[in-house]
Design an enzyme around this catalytic site. Structure first.
Site, PDB file in Angstrom:
ATOM      1  N   ASP A  84      50.147  41.355  54.074  1.00  0.00           N
ATOM      2  CA  ASP A  84      49.123  40.845  54.985  1.00  0.00           C
ATOM      3  C   ASP A  84      49.694  39.913  56.052  1.00  0.00           C
ATOM      4  O   ASP A  84      50.861  39.530  56.015  1.00  0.00           O
ATOM      5  CB  ASP A  84      48.020  40.121  54.182  1.00  0.00           C
ATOM      6  N   ASN A 109      40.499  32.673  43.388  1.00  0.00           N
ATOM      7  CA  ASN A 109      39.252  33.445  43.271  1.00  0.00           C
ATOM      8  C   ASN A 109      39.520  34.892  42.864  1.00  0.00           C
ATOM      9  O   ASN A 109      38.622  35.720  42.894  1.00  0.00           O
ATOM     10  CB  ASN A 109      38.483  33.402  44.600  1.00  0.00           C
ATOM     11  N   HIS A 147      41.658  36.974  44.415  1.00  0.00           N
ATOM     12  CA  HIS A 147      42.021  37.888  45.494  1.00  0.00           C
ATOM     13  C   HIS A 147      43.452  38.399  45.326  1.00  0.00           C
ATOM     14  O   HIS A 147      44.292  37.743  44.727  1.00  0.00           O
ATOM     15  CB  HIS A 147      41.781  37.267  46.882  1.00  0.00           C
ATOM     16  N   GLU A 173      39.395  39.578  49.528  1.00  0.00           N
ATOM     17  CA  GLU A 173      38.580  38.548  48.907  1.00  0.00           C
ATOM     18  C   GLU A 173      37.503  39.178  48.018  1.00  0.00           C
ATOM     19  O   GLU A 173      37.244  40.391  48.107  1.00  0.00           O
ATOM     20  CB  GLU A 173      37.915  37.698  49.997  1.00  0.00           C
TER      21      GLU A 173
HETATM   22  P1  PGA Z   1      50.089  31.181  46.226  1.00  0.00           P
HETATM   23  O1  PGA Z   1      49.071  32.222  46.827  1.00  0.00           O
HETATM   24  O2  PGA Z   1      51.247  31.980  45.704  1.00  0.00           O
HETATM   25  O3  PGA Z   1      50.484  30.297  47.363  1.00  0.00           O
HETATM   26  O4  PGA Z   1      49.379  30.462  45.128  1.00  0.00           O
HETATM   27  C1  PGA Z   1      48.759  33.377  46.106  1.00  0.00           C
HETATM   28  C2  PGA Z   1      47.623  34.106  46.758  1.00  0.00           C
HETATM   29  O5  PGA Z   1      46.715  33.473  47.322  1.00  0.00           O
HETATM   30  O6  PGA Z   1      47.612  35.348  46.682  1.00  0.00           O
END
Ligand code: PGA
Length: 246
Positions: free
Chosen positions: A67, A136, A138, A143
């Site tokens: 992404d 959450n 995702h 999302e």
């Molecule tokens: P993070 O993000 O590795 O910075 O915790 C993971 C994500 O949001 O997919």
């Protein structure tokens, strides 16, 4: 899904690095799906070390990132283009032409999504997809509520995601509200998936992914339907998994 519980973040990073390195040795022209965020940083550091010290060879490897923020140019320090260059690509021998990240600044973003899907297909699909997980649930920037049949698309970021990622910006107001991400169906086509999770703030999402109902409300729960997923979690991230408590 197979759950691998490790004692530390370092162990998580080494477990993932072993899996990636084994794949590249077995298949030098492997196609890797890569993720950003804090979680894969230890993995990337270890891959860089193995390239430098052990000659791990990325010269035939192709990569696709999950992404990118909409509106951030590749040289913006909070863009995922910049992140990947700084933390991995500048330090290994991957060919610049073999690196793919969705553009957040394409003139025609719908066309960019179609082009990205086509590029993955042309490369023969993704052999191994690295995933983090949002608090959450995702995956990528898909999302809660994202349909399981989604392909690469533009998304509105959840407020929780913007808050969690504000640490990479001067303030939350600077965090873009939209992003472009591989879809859930795109991710599910990877031949193998490694989901990495570290720390207690991921415990709810990890437990729901492994043991909860399969529902778009917890995007990562779809991985229960994939034949080859390893969830690599440290003790904090695995803390709410029921089968470990029993
Ligand atoms: P993070 O993000 O590795 O910075 O915790 C993971 C994500 O949001 O997919």
């Amino acid at each position: 899904m197979e759950l691998v519980v490790v004692d530390s973040y370092r162990e998580l990073s080494l477990w993932a690095a072993n899996r990636v390195a084994d794949l590249i040795r077995r298949k030098p022209n492997a196609v890797l799906g890569l993720a950003t965020g804090s979680t894969p940083l230890g993995l990337y550091e270890e891959l860089v070390r193995r390239h430098r010290e052990e000659g791990l060879d990325f010269s035939q490897v192709t990569t696709f990132n999950l992404d990118e923020y909409l509106g951030l140019p590749p040289d913006h320090p909070a863009s995922y283009h910049y992140f990947m260059r700084e933390n991995l690509f500048a330090h290994i021998n991957v060919r610049p032409g073999a690196v793919h990240i969705p553009s957040g600044v394409a003139a025609d973003i719908e066309q960019e999504c179609i082009r990205y899907e086509e590029a993955i297909r042309q490369a023969g699909g993704i052999d191994l997809q690295i995933l983090g997980i949002g608090r959450n649930g995702h995956i990528g920037f898909n999302e809660p509520g994202t349909p399981f049949d989604s392909r690469t698309h533009v998304v509105d970021l959840a407020e929780d995601t913007r808050r969690a990622n504000a640490r990479f910006f001067n303030s939350i107001d600077e965090v873009p509200r939209r992003a472009v991400t591989m879809g859930i169906a795109t991710i599910m086509e990877a031949r193998e998936i490694l989901l990495l999770a570290s720390g207690p703030e991921k415990a709810w999402a990890v437990a729901r992914t492994l043991e909860g109902e399969v529902t778009p409300e917890v995007p990562a729960s779809v991985l229960q339907r994939h034949p080859r997923v390893f969830v690599v979690a440290d003790r904090g991230a695995a803390a709410q998994v029921k089968k470990l408590a029993g």
